[in-house]
Motif scaffolding. Structure first.
Motif, short mmCIF file in Angstrom:
data_model
loop_
_atom_site.label_atom_id
_atom_site.label_comp_id
_atom_site.label_asym_id
_atom_site.label_seq_id
_atom_site.Cartn_x
_atom_site.Cartn_y
_atom_site.Cartn_z
N ILE A 52 -11.50 -0.80 -4.27
CA ILE A 52 -10.65 -0.08 -5.14
C ILE A 52 -9.70 -1.22 -5.53
N ASN A 78 -11.80 -2.73 -8.36
CA ASN A 78 -11.55 -1.42 -9.29
C ASN A 78 -12.74 -0.62 -9.55
N ALA A 79 -13.40 -0.41 -8.51
CA ALA A 79 -14.94 0.08 -8.33
C ALA A 79 -14.61 1.62 -8.66
N ALA A 80 -15.48 2.28 -9.26
CA ALA A 80 -15.52 3.83 -9.27
C ALA A 80 -15.96 4.36 -7.91
N LEU A 81 -15.91 5.62 -7.52
CA LEU A 81 -16.08 6.16 -6.08
C LEU A 81 -17.76 5.85 -5.87
N PRO A 82 -18.67 6.39 -6.81
CA PRO A 82 -20.11 6.22 -6.47
C PRO A 82 -20.32 4.55 -6.11
N LEU A 111 -23.15 12.16 -6.47
CA LEU A 111 -22.21 12.03 -7.61
C LEU A 111 -22.61 11.68 -8.67
N LEU A 141 -16.44 16.50 -6.19
CA LEU A 141 -16.39 15.30 -5.29
C LEU A 141 -16.06 15.91 -3.88
N GLY A 158 -9.77 9.86 -6.20
CA GLY A 158 -10.51 10.14 -7.56
C GLY A 158 -9.67 10.51 -8.69
N TYR A 159 -8.13 10.67 -8.29
CA TYR A 159 -7.17 10.97 -9.28
C TYR A 159 -6.36 9.86 -9.43
N LEU A 160 -5.59 9.97 -10.46
CA LEU A 160 -4.51 9.28 -11.13
C LEU A 160 -4.58 7.64 -10.67
N ASP A 161 -3.91 6.90 -10.44
CA ASP A 161 -3.92 5.50 -10.42
C ASP A 161 -4.45 5.01 -8.99
N ALA A 162 -4.70 3.75 -9.10
CA ALA A 162 -5.37 3.05 -8.04
C ALA A 162 -4.39 2.80 -6.79
#
Lengths: 173, 334
Positions: free
Chosen positions: A47, A51-55, A80, A88, A121-125
Protein backbone atom coordinates in the motif's frame (compact mmCIF):
# COMPACT_ATOMS: atom_id res chain seq x y z
CA UNK A 1 6.40 -60.63 29.97
CA UNK A 2 7.52 -59.54 26.52
CA UNK A 3 3.97 -58.41 25.67
CA UNK A 4 3.66 -56.57 28.99
CA UNK A 5 6.91 -54.69 28.38
CA UNK A 6 5.88 -53.60 24.92
CA UNK A 7 2.48 -52.45 26.29
CA UNK A 8 4.22 -50.34 28.93
CA UNK A 9 6.60 -48.92 26.35
CA UNK A 10 3.71 -48.00 24.11
CA UNK A 11 1.93 -46.28 26.98
CA UNK A 12 5.00 -44.17 27.78
CA UNK A 13 5.55 -43.35 24.10
CA UNK A 14 1.95 -42.38 23.40
CA UNK A 15 1.76 -40.15 26.46
CA UNK A 16 5.04 -38.49 25.48
CA UNK A 17 3.70 -38.01 21.94
CA UNK A 18 0.57 -36.41 23.37
CA UNK A 19 2.71 -33.99 25.37
CA UNK A 20 4.81 -33.20 22.29
CA UNK A 21 1.64 -32.66 20.26
CA UNK A 22 0.32 -30.18 22.83
CA UNK A 23 3.66 -28.39 22.83
CA UNK A 24 3.71 -28.34 19.02
CA UNK A 25 0.26 -26.74 18.97
CA UNK A 26 1.69 -23.83 20.93
CA UNK A 27 4.62 -23.60 18.57
CA UNK A 28 2.33 -23.72 15.55
CA UNK A 29 0.22 -20.90 16.93
CA UNK A 30 3.32 -18.79 17.40
CA UNK A 31 4.32 -19.60 13.85
CA UNK A 32 0.80 -18.71 12.62
CA UNK A 33 0.86 -15.37 14.43
CA UNK A 34 4.24 -14.57 12.93
CA UNK A 35 2.76 -15.38 9.53
CA UNK A 36 -0.03 -12.87 10.13
CA UNK A 37 2.62 -10.38 11.12
CA UNK A 38 4.37 -11.02 7.83
CA UNK A 39 1.11 -10.52 5.90
CA UNK A 40 0.54 -7.15 7.57
CA UNK A 41 4.08 -6.08 6.81
CA UNK A 42 3.73 -7.03 3.15
CA UNK A 43 0.37 -5.33 2.86
CA UNK A 44 1.86 -2.23 4.41
CA UNK A 45 4.62 -2.24 1.80
CA UNK A 46 2.21 -2.89 -1.06
CA UNK A 47 0.00 0.00 0.00
CA UNK A 48 2.72 2.45 0.95
CA UNK A 49 5.11 1.90 -1.96
CA UNK A 50 3.03 0.13 -4.58
CA UNK A 51 -0.27 1.93 -3.95
CA UNK A 52 -1.76 -1.44 -4.85
CA UNK A 53 -5.44 -2.30 -4.72
CA UNK A 54 -6.40 -5.05 -2.29
CA UNK A 55 -6.71 -7.99 -4.74
CA UNK A 56 -3.29 -7.20 -6.14
CA UNK A 57 -1.79 -6.65 -2.68
CA UNK A 58 -3.25 -9.95 -1.45
CA UNK A 59 -1.79 -11.82 -4.42
CA UNK A 60 1.67 -10.38 -3.86
CA UNK A 61 1.54 -11.05 -0.13
CA UNK A 62 0.33 -14.61 -0.81
CA UNK A 63 3.60 -15.39 -2.57
CA UNK A 64 5.57 -14.49 0.53
CA UNK A 65 3.58 -16.48 3.10
CA UNK A 66 3.34 -20.11 4.08
CA UNK A 67 1.03 -22.47 2.21
CA UNK A 68 -2.10 -22.05 4.35
CA UNK A 69 -1.98 -18.25 4.60
CA UNK A 70 -0.86 -17.96 0.97
CA UNK A 71 -3.80 -20.00 -0.21
CA UNK A 72 -6.21 -17.95 1.89
CA UNK A 73 -4.97 -14.64 0.50
CA UNK A 74 -4.85 -15.95 -3.04
CA UNK A 75 -8.39 -17.33 -2.89
CA UNK A 76 -9.66 -14.06 -1.39
CA UNK A 77 -7.98 -12.09 -4.21
CA UNK A 78 -9.62 -14.32 -6.79
CA UNK A 79 -13.02 -13.97 -5.13
CA UNK A 80 -12.66 -10.18 -4.98
CA UNK A 81 -11.98 -10.09 -8.70
CA UNK A 82 -15.29 -11.81 -9.37
CA UNK A 83 -17.15 -8.70 -8.15
CA UNK A 84 -20.27 -10.71 -7.58
CA UNK A 85 -22.06 -8.60 -5.03
CA UNK A 86 -20.28 -9.83 -1.90
CA UNK A 87 -18.43 -7.32 0.23
CA UNK A 88 -14.77 -7.58 1.17
CA UNK A 89 -15.69 -8.53 4.73
CA UNK A 90 -18.07 -11.27 3.59
CA UNK A 91 -15.45 -12.82 1.32
CA UNK A 92 -12.78 -12.72 4.01
CA UNK A 93 -15.10 -14.31 6.54
CA UNK A 94 -16.34 -16.97 4.15
CA UNK A 95 -12.86 -18.05 3.23
CA UNK A 96 -11.53 -17.93 6.81
CA UNK A 97 -12.29 -21.63 7.00
CA UNK A 98 -9.06 -22.15 5.05
CA UNK A 99 -7.11 -20.65 7.93
CA UNK A 100 -8.52 -23.11 10.42
CA UNK A 101 -6.51 -25.94 8.92
CA UNK A 102 -3.05 -26.89 10.02
CA UNK A 103 -1.81 -23.62 11.40
CA UNK A 104 -2.53 -23.72 15.10
CA UNK A 105 -4.23 -20.33 15.17
CA UNK A 106 -6.98 -19.92 17.71
CA UNK A 107 -10.47 -18.96 16.57
CA UNK A 108 -9.92 -15.56 18.19
CA UNK A 109 -6.70 -14.93 16.25
CA UNK A 110 -8.45 -15.63 12.97
CA UNK A 111 -11.43 -13.42 13.85
CA UNK A 112 -9.16 -10.54 14.77
CA UNK A 113 -7.07 -10.94 11.60
CA UNK A 114 -10.15 -11.04 9.39
CA UNK A 115 -11.60 -8.03 11.20
CA UNK A 116 -8.53 -5.91 10.47
CA UNK A 117 -8.47 -6.92 6.79
CA UNK A 118 -12.23 -6.45 6.51
CA UNK A 119 -11.99 -2.84 7.62
CA UNK A 120 -9.62 -2.00 4.79
CA UNK A 121 -10.42 -0.46 1.43
CA UNK A 122 -11.82 2.88 2.52
CA UNK A 123 -10.67 6.46 2.19
CA UNK A 124 -6.97 7.20 2.04
CA UNK A 125 -3.78 5.19 2.13
CA UNK A 126 -2.73 6.78 5.44
CA UNK A 127 -5.83 5.35 7.09
CA UNK A 128 -5.05 1.88 5.77
CA UNK A 129 -1.52 2.11 7.09
CA UNK A 130 -2.74 3.24 10.52
CA UNK A 131 -5.15 0.33 10.57
CA UNK A 132 -2.37 -2.13 9.77
CA UNK A 133 -0.10 -0.52 12.36
CA UNK A 134 -2.77 -0.99 14.99
CA UNK A 135 -3.22 -4.58 13.91
CA UNK A 136 0.53 -5.08 14.15
CA UNK A 137 0.65 -3.61 17.65
CA UNK A 138 -2.04 -5.97 18.87
CA UNK A 139 -0.36 -8.83 17.12
CA UNK A 140 2.98 -8.09 18.69
CA UNK A 141 1.41 -8.34 22.14
CA UNK A 142 -0.25 -11.58 21.15
CA UNK A 143 3.04 -12.92 19.77
CA UNK A 144 4.84 -12.07 22.99
CA UNK A 145 2.20 -13.86 25.03
CA UNK A 146 2.28 -16.88 22.72
CA UNK A 147 6.09 -17.04 22.83
CA UNK A 148 6.06 -16.86 26.61
CA UNK A 149 3.35 -19.50 26.74
CA UNK A 150 5.35 -21.75 24.45
CA UNK A 151 8.47 -21.31 26.51
CA UNK A 152 6.67 -21.98 29.76
CA UNK A 153 4.16 -24.61 28.75
CA UNK A 154 6.00 -26.31 25.89
CA UNK A 155 8.49 -28.01 28.15
CA UNK A 156 5.85 -28.67 30.78
CA UNK A 157 3.62 -30.46 28.27
CA UNK A 158 6.48 -32.61 26.99
CA UNK A 159 7.65 -33.50 30.50
CA UNK A 160 4.11 -34.08 31.70
CA UNK A 161 3.48 -36.36 28.76
CA UNK A 162 6.55 -38.41 29.50
CA UNK A 163 5.99 -38.44 33.25
CA UNK A 164 2.32 -39.23 32.81
CA UNK A 165 3.30 -42.17 30.63
CA UNK A 166 5.72 -43.42 33.25
CA UNK A 167 3.11 -42.96 35.95
CA UNK A 168 0.59 -45.00 34.02
CA UNK A 169 3.23 -47.65 33.33
CA UNK A 170 3.97 -47.90 37.04
CA UNK A 171 0.25 -48.22 37.85
CA UNK A 172 -0.13 -50.93 35.21
CA UNK A 173 2.77 -52.82 36.73
CA UNK B 1 -10.62 -1.78 -28.51
CA UNK B 2 -12.81 -4.08 -30.54
CA UNK B 3 -15.54 -5.35 -28.23
CA UNK B 4 -15.76 -9.11 -27.98
CA UNK B 5 -17.72 -11.13 -25.44
CA UNK B 6 -14.71 -11.46 -23.15
CA UNK B 7 -13.71 -7.81 -22.84
CA UNK B 8 -17.36 -6.79 -22.68
CA UNK B 9 -17.81 -9.12 -19.68
CA UNK B 10 -14.68 -7.75 -18.04
CA UNK B 11 -15.80 -4.18 -18.58
CA UNK B 12 -19.30 -4.81 -17.22
CA UNK B 13 -17.82 -6.16 -13.99
CA UNK B 14 -17.34 -2.59 -12.80
CA UNK B 15 -21.10 -2.18 -12.42
CA UNK B 16 -23.30 -3.27 -9.53
CA UNK B 17 -24.98 -6.63 -10.05
CA UNK B 18 -28.34 -5.12 -11.02
CA UNK B 19 -26.97 -2.58 -13.49
CA UNK B 20 -24.64 -5.25 -14.85
CA UNK B 21 -27.58 -7.51 -15.65
CA UNK B 22 -29.33 -4.67 -17.49
CA UNK B 23 -26.24 -3.68 -19.44
CA UNK B 24 -25.58 -7.33 -20.34
CA UNK B 25 -28.90 -7.27 -22.14
CA UNK B 26 -28.09 -3.98 -23.84
CA UNK B 27 -28.62 -4.66 -27.48
CA UNK B 28 -26.31 -2.08 -29.04
CA UNK B 29 -22.96 -2.14 -30.76
CA UNK B 30 -20.45 -1.41 -27.99
CA UNK B 31 -18.02 0.04 -30.52
CA UNK B 32 -20.35 3.00 -30.82
CA UNK B 33 -21.04 3.30 -27.12
CA UNK B 34 -19.38 6.45 -25.86
CA UNK B 35 -20.64 7.08 -22.36
CA UNK B 36 -22.62 5.50 -19.56
CA UNK B 37 -23.91 7.87 -16.90
CA UNK B 38 -25.10 6.89 -13.45
CA UNK B 39 -26.74 9.48 -11.24
CA UNK B 40 -28.41 8.76 -7.91
CA UNK B 41 -32.20 8.54 -8.30
CA UNK B 42 -31.99 9.39 -12.00
CA UNK B 43 -32.45 7.15 -15.03
CA UNK B 44 -29.52 5.21 -16.45
CA UNK B 45 -28.28 7.12 -19.45
CA UNK B 46 -26.00 6.17 -22.31
CA UNK B 47 -24.53 8.08 -25.21
CA UNK B 48 -24.53 5.87 -28.23
CA UNK B 49 -23.44 6.96 -31.67
CA UNK B 50 -23.53 10.60 -30.59
CA UNK B 51 -27.05 10.51 -29.15
CA UNK B 52 -28.40 10.16 -25.62
CA UNK B 53 -30.66 7.27 -24.71
CA UNK B 54 -32.22 5.95 -21.52
CA UNK B 55 -31.92 2.26 -20.75
CA UNK B 56 -34.97 0.19 -19.87
CA UNK B 57 -34.77 -2.63 -17.32
CA UNK B 58 -35.02 -5.03 -20.27
CA UNK B 59 -31.83 -3.63 -21.73
CA UNK B 60 -33.54 -1.85 -24.59
CA UNK B 61 -32.69 1.78 -25.24
CA UNK B 62 -35.32 4.48 -25.40
CA UNK B 63 -35.46 8.24 -25.81
CA UNK B 64 -38.27 8.32 -23.21
CA UNK B 65 -37.02 9.39 -19.79
CA UNK B 66 -39.91 7.73 -17.92
CA UNK B 67 -39.03 4.30 -19.26
CA UNK B 68 -35.42 4.45 -18.10
CA UNK B 69 -34.39 2.34 -15.12
CA UNK B 70 -33.60 4.48 -12.07
CA UNK B 71 -30.19 4.11 -10.43
CA UNK B 72 -30.26 3.80 -6.64
CA UNK B 73 -27.65 5.10 -4.25
CA UNK B 74 -26.59 1.66 -3.06
CA UNK B 75 -26.03 0.58 -6.69
CA UNK B 76 -23.79 3.55 -7.21
CA UNK B 77 -21.85 2.72 -4.06
CA UNK B 78 -21.48 -0.88 -5.14
CA UNK B 79 -20.31 0.27 -8.56
CA UNK B 80 -17.75 2.57 -6.97
CA UNK B 81 -16.49 -0.32 -4.86
CA UNK B 82 -15.97 -2.47 -7.96
CA UNK B 83 -14.41 0.35 -9.96
CA UNK B 84 -11.83 0.83 -7.22
CA UNK B 85 -11.33 -2.92 -6.69
CA UNK B 86 -12.52 -2.57 -3.09
CA UNK B 87 -9.64 -0.13 -2.61
CA UNK B 88 -10.69 3.50 -2.84
CA UNK B 89 -7.46 4.48 -1.12
CA UNK B 90 -5.47 3.28 -4.14
CA UNK B 91 -7.19 5.92 -6.27
CA UNK B 92 -6.90 8.73 -3.74
CA UNK B 93 -5.00 11.05 -6.06
CA UNK B 94 -7.23 10.31 -9.03
CA UNK B 95 -10.40 10.83 -7.03
CA UNK B 96 -9.05 14.18 -5.92
CA UNK B 97 -8.74 15.09 -9.61
CA UNK B 98 -12.28 13.92 -10.25
CA UNK B 99 -11.63 10.95 -12.46
CA UNK B 100 -9.85 7.63 -12.58
CA UNK B 101 -8.91 5.27 -15.36
CA UNK B 102 -9.64 1.57 -15.24
CA UNK B 103 -8.34 -1.49 -17.07
CA UNK B 104 -8.85 -0.97 -20.79
CA UNK B 105 -8.27 2.79 -20.56
CA UNK B 106 -11.89 3.72 -19.84
CA UNK B 107 -12.19 6.97 -17.94
CA UNK B 108 -14.49 7.20 -14.93
CA UNK B 109 -15.53 10.71 -14.01
CA UNK B 110 -16.95 11.20 -10.53
CA UNK B 111 -18.77 13.96 -8.68
CA UNK B 112 -20.23 14.29 -5.21
CA UNK B 113 -19.50 16.17 -2.03
CA UNK B 114 -16.06 17.71 -2.06
CA UNK B 115 -13.99 17.56 1.13
CA UNK B 116 -11.53 20.44 1.35
CA UNK B 117 -8.21 20.57 3.15
CA UNK B 118 -7.48 24.29 3.42
CA UNK B 119 -7.66 25.49 -0.15
CA UNK B 120 -6.98 22.10 -1.67
CA UNK B 121 -9.43 19.37 -2.56
CA UNK B 122 -8.83 16.50 -0.17
CA UNK B 123 -11.36 13.97 -1.34
CA UNK B 124 -14.76 13.39 -2.88
CA UNK B 125 -17.29 11.88 -0.50
CA UNK B 126 -20.80 10.71 -1.20
CA UNK B 127 -20.01 10.03 -4.83
CA UNK B 128 -23.41 10.43 -6.46
CA UNK B 129 -22.57 10.88 -10.12
CA UNK B 130 -20.47 8.61 -12.28
CA UNK B 131 -19.67 9.11 -15.93
CA UNK B 132 -17.97 6.23 -17.71
CA UNK B 133 -16.29 7.25 -20.95
CA UNK B 134 -15.38 4.25 -23.02
CA UNK B 135 -12.02 4.07 -24.66
CA UNK B 136 -11.95 2.93 -28.27
CA UNK B 137 -8.92 1.87 -30.18
CA UNK B 138 -9.56 2.27 -33.86
CA UNK B 139 -6.64 1.00 -35.84
CA UNK B 140 -6.13 2.92 -39.03
CA UNK B 141 -8.04 6.00 -37.95
CA UNK B 142 -4.89 8.08 -38.44
CA UNK B 143 -4.28 6.86 -42.01
CA UNK B 144 -5.47 10.06 -43.59
CA UNK B 145 -3.52 12.26 -41.21
CA UNK B 146 -0.18 10.53 -41.54
CA UNK B 147 0.91 12.11 -44.86
CA UNK B 148 0.40 15.55 -43.35
CA UNK B 149 2.55 14.99 -40.26
CA UNK B 150 5.53 13.49 -42.05
CA UNK B 151 7.71 15.89 -43.93
CA UNK B 152 10.82 14.76 -45.84
CA UNK B 153 10.76 11.45 -43.98
CA UNK B 154 10.81 13.31 -40.68
CA UNK B 155 8.06 13.44 -38.11
CA UNK B 156 6.64 16.91 -37.49
CA UNK B 157 6.02 18.28 -34.00
CA UNK B 158 2.27 17.91 -33.93
CA UNK B 159 -0.49 19.37 -31.77
CA UNK B 160 -3.97 17.87 -31.98
CA UNK B 161 -6.61 20.40 -30.98
CA UNK B 162 -10.16 19.39 -30.23
CA UNK B 163 -13.04 19.91 -27.82
CA UNK B 164 -13.84 17.00 -25.49
CA UNK B 165 -15.35 13.85 -27.05
CA UNK B 166 -14.00 14.48 -30.55
CA UNK B 167 -11.53 11.61 -30.57
CA UNK B 168 -8.18 13.29 -30.02
CA UNK B 169 -6.87 10.52 -27.75
CA UNK B 170 -8.03 7.88 -30.24
CA UNK B 171 -6.27 9.69 -33.06
CA UNK B 172 -3.09 10.19 -31.05
CA UNK B 173 -3.08 6.50 -30.08
CA UNK B 174 -3.20 5.43 -33.71
CA UNK B 175 -0.55 7.95 -34.77
CA UNK B 176 1.72 6.51 -32.06
CA UNK B 177 1.03 2.97 -33.27
CA UNK B 178 1.77 3.83 -36.87
CA UNK B 179 4.98 5.73 -36.12
CA UNK B 180 6.11 2.90 -33.86
CA UNK B 181 5.36 0.05 -36.27
CA UNK B 182 6.28 1.99 -39.37
CA UNK B 183 4.42 1.95 -42.64
CA UNK B 184 5.27 0.96 -46.23
CA UNK B 185 6.92 4.29 -46.80
CA UNK B 186 8.10 5.16 -43.33
CA UNK B 187 10.44 3.16 -41.12
CA UNK B 188 9.28 2.69 -37.52
CA UNK B 189 10.69 4.95 -34.82
CA UNK B 190 11.16 4.56 -31.10
CA UNK B 191 8.24 6.25 -29.40
CA UNK B 192 8.13 7.20 -25.73
CA UNK B 193 4.66 7.67 -24.31
CA UNK B 194 3.89 9.39 -21.03
CA UNK B 195 0.43 8.15 -20.15
CA UNK B 196 -0.52 10.18 -17.10
CA UNK B 197 -4.11 8.96 -17.00
CA UNK B 198 -3.62 5.50 -18.54
CA UNK B 199 -5.85 6.48 -21.43
CA UNK B 200 -3.46 5.97 -24.31
CA UNK B 201 -2.21 2.54 -23.33
CA UNK B 202 -5.07 1.52 -21.04
CA UNK B 203 -2.39 -0.28 -19.04
CA UNK B 204 -3.14 -2.96 -16.51
CA UNK B 205 -0.31 -3.73 -14.11
CA UNK B 206 2.10 -1.90 -16.38
CA UNK B 207 1.17 -3.71 -19.60
CA UNK B 208 -0.66 -1.66 -22.26
CA UNK B 209 -3.99 -3.20 -23.23
CA UNK B 210 -4.13 -1.08 -26.38
CA UNK B 211 -1.76 -1.63 -29.27
CA UNK B 212 0.76 1.20 -29.24
CA UNK B 213 3.22 -0.43 -31.60
CA UNK B 214 6.34 -2.54 -31.31
CA UNK B 215 8.80 0.30 -30.69
CA UNK B 216 6.85 2.03 -27.96
CA UNK B 217 7.98 2.48 -24.37
CA UNK B 218 5.33 3.63 -21.97
CA UNK B 219 5.40 5.35 -18.61
CA UNK B 220 2.07 4.66 -17.01
CA UNK B 221 0.42 6.97 -14.44
CA UNK B 222 3.41 9.29 -14.62
CA UNK B 223 3.11 13.08 -14.51
CA UNK B 224 3.82 14.40 -17.99
CA UNK B 225 6.56 16.84 -17.14
CA UNK B 226 8.63 14.36 -15.12
CA UNK B 227 7.83 11.53 -17.51
CA UNK B 228 9.08 13.34 -20.61
CA UNK B 229 12.42 14.02 -18.97
CA UNK B 230 12.67 10.49 -17.63
CA UNK B 231 12.07 9.02 -21.08
CA UNK B 232 14.67 11.22 -22.69
CA UNK B 233 17.25 10.17 -20.13
CA UNK B 234 16.37 6.50 -19.99
CA UNK B 235 14.85 5.32 -23.27
CA UNK B 236 16.27 7.74 -25.87
CA UNK B 237 13.08 7.99 -27.93
CA UNK B 238 12.84 9.55 -31.38
CA UNK B 239 9.31 10.68 -30.67
CA UNK B 240 7.60 11.60 -27.41
CA UNK B 241 3.82 11.47 -27.14
CA UNK B 242 1.68 12.90 -24.35
CA UNK B 243 -2.03 13.51 -24.03
CA UNK B 244 -3.68 16.75 -22.91
CA UNK B 245 -0.93 19.20 -22.11
CA UNK B 246 -1.92 22.24 -20.13
CA UNK B 247 0.05 23.46 -17.15
CA UNK B 248 3.31 25.38 -17.04
CA UNK B 249 5.35 22.33 -16.03
CA UNK B 250 4.27 20.57 -19.22
CA UNK B 251 5.29 23.57 -21.29
CA UNK B 252 8.74 23.66 -19.68
CA UNK B 253 9.17 19.94 -20.31
CA UNK B 254 8.09 20.39 -23.94
CA UNK B 255 10.85 22.95 -24.42
CA UNK B 256 13.35 20.40 -23.13
CA UNK B 257 11.98 17.73 -25.46
CA UNK B 258 12.30 20.01 -28.45
CA UNK B 259 15.83 20.97 -27.48
CA UNK B 260 16.82 17.32 -27.15
CA UNK B 261 15.96 16.66 -30.77
CA UNK B 262 12.94 14.49 -30.03
CA UNK B 263 9.75 14.96 -31.98
CA UNK B 264 6.62 15.73 -30.03
CA UNK B 265 3.07 14.51 -30.50
CA UNK B 266 0.51 15.96 -28.14
CA UNK B 267 -3.09 17.05 -27.71
CA UNK B 268 -4.89 19.97 -26.11
CA UNK B 269 -8.47 21.01 -25.48
CA UNK B 270 -9.74 23.73 -27.78
CA UNK B 271 -11.79 24.34 -30.88
CA UNK B 272 -9.39 26.31 -33.05
CA UNK B 273 -5.88 27.72 -33.28
CA UNK B 274 -7.27 31.02 -32.00
CA UNK B 275 -8.46 29.25 -28.85
CA UNK B 276 -4.98 27.94 -28.23
CA UNK B 277 -3.38 31.30 -28.92
CA UNK B 278 -5.50 32.74 -26.14
CA UNK B 279 -3.95 30.38 -23.60
CA UNK B 280 -1.08 32.36 -22.07
CA UNK B 281 1.10 29.29 -21.59
CA UNK B 282 0.74 28.20 -25.21
CA UNK B 283 1.39 31.62 -26.75
CA UNK B 284 5.15 31.35 -26.44
CA UNK B 285 5.28 27.93 -28.07
CA UNK B 286 3.13 29.13 -30.93
CA UNK B 287 5.12 32.30 -31.44
CA UNK B 288 8.31 30.29 -31.55
CA UNK B 289 6.65 28.00 -34.08
CA UNK B 290 7.47 24.95 -32.05
CA UNK B 291 4.61 22.94 -33.50
CA UNK B 292 4.94 22.21 -37.19
CA UNK B 293 1.45 20.79 -37.58
CA UNK B 294 -1.87 21.60 -35.95
CA UNK B 295 -4.67 19.08 -36.45
CA UNK B 296 -8.10 20.38 -35.53
CA UNK B 297 -10.92 17.93 -34.87
CA UNK B 298 -14.62 18.51 -34.48
CA UNK B 299 -17.79 16.49 -34.14
CA UNK B 300 -20.30 18.68 -35.88
CA UNK B 301 -21.79 15.99 -38.09
CA UNK B 302 -20.11 12.91 -36.73
CA UNK B 303 -17.64 12.22 -33.96
CA UNK B 304 -13.96 12.45 -34.72
CA UNK B 305 -13.61 14.38 -37.90
CA UNK B 306 -10.64 16.34 -39.09
CA UNK B 307 -11.66 19.91 -39.56
CA UNK B 308 -8.39 21.46 -40.58
CA UNK B 309 -4.64 20.89 -40.60
CA UNK B 310 -2.29 23.84 -40.40
CA UNK B 311 1.46 24.17 -40.72
CA UNK B 312 3.68 26.13 -38.30
CA UNK B 313 2.83 29.43 -39.99
CA UNK B 314 -0.87 28.82 -39.64
CA UNK B 315 -1.41 28.04 -43.32
CA UNK B 316 -4.06 25.45 -43.96
CA UNK B 317 -2.47 22.47 -45.66
CA UNK B 318 -5.42 20.15 -45.49
CA UNK B 319 -6.33 20.16 -49.17
CA UNK B 320 -10.07 19.64 -49.25
CA UNK B 321 -11.14 22.38 -46.93
CA UNK B 322 -14.73 22.05 -45.94
CA UNK B 323 -14.84 18.37 -46.71
CA UNK B 324 -14.89 16.18 -43.60
CA UNK B 325 -12.57 13.26 -43.15
CA UNK B 326 -13.85 10.65 -40.75
CA UNK B 327 -11.31 9.09 -38.40
CA UNK B 328 -13.43 6.05 -37.86
CA UNK B 329 -15.85 6.66 -35.02
CA UNK B 330 -19.05 6.89 -37.02
CA UNK B 331 -21.50 4.10 -37.63
CA UNK B 332 -20.51 3.82 -41.28
CA UNK B 333 -17.01 2.83 -40.26
CA UNK B 334 -18.11 -0.31 -38.40
Amino acid sequence: MYRQMSGLLLTVLSCTALGCYMSRELKLRLFGLRNIDRVFEFLKGEIRYGNAALPEAFEHAALQCDEVMGEYLFVCAEELKKKDGRTLKTILEEKAVLLKQKNGLKENDIVRFVQVLGRMGYLDAAMQLRLIERGLDELEKECRTAAKEYQEKGNVYRCLGFMGGLFLAVIFL
Amino acid sequence: MGWNVENRETFLKIFSIQIRQILKRLNVNFDLLQEIRLRVDCPLLITWNGKEYFVKSTGEITPEEKEGVVVEKRELMETMEYISNFSLYAYEEEIRQGFLTIEGGHRIGIAGKIVMDGEKIKNVRYISFINIRLSHQIKGCADQVMPYIISKEEVCHTLIISPPKCGKTTLLRDIIRQFSNGTDTFHGRTVGVVDERSELGGSYMGVPQNDLGIRTDLLDCCPKSEGMMMLIRSMSPDIIAVDEIGDYKDILAIESVINCGCKLLTTIHGASIEDIEKKPLMQKLMQERVFERYIILHNRKKIGQIKEIFDERGTAIYPDRGKDVCIGRCQACF
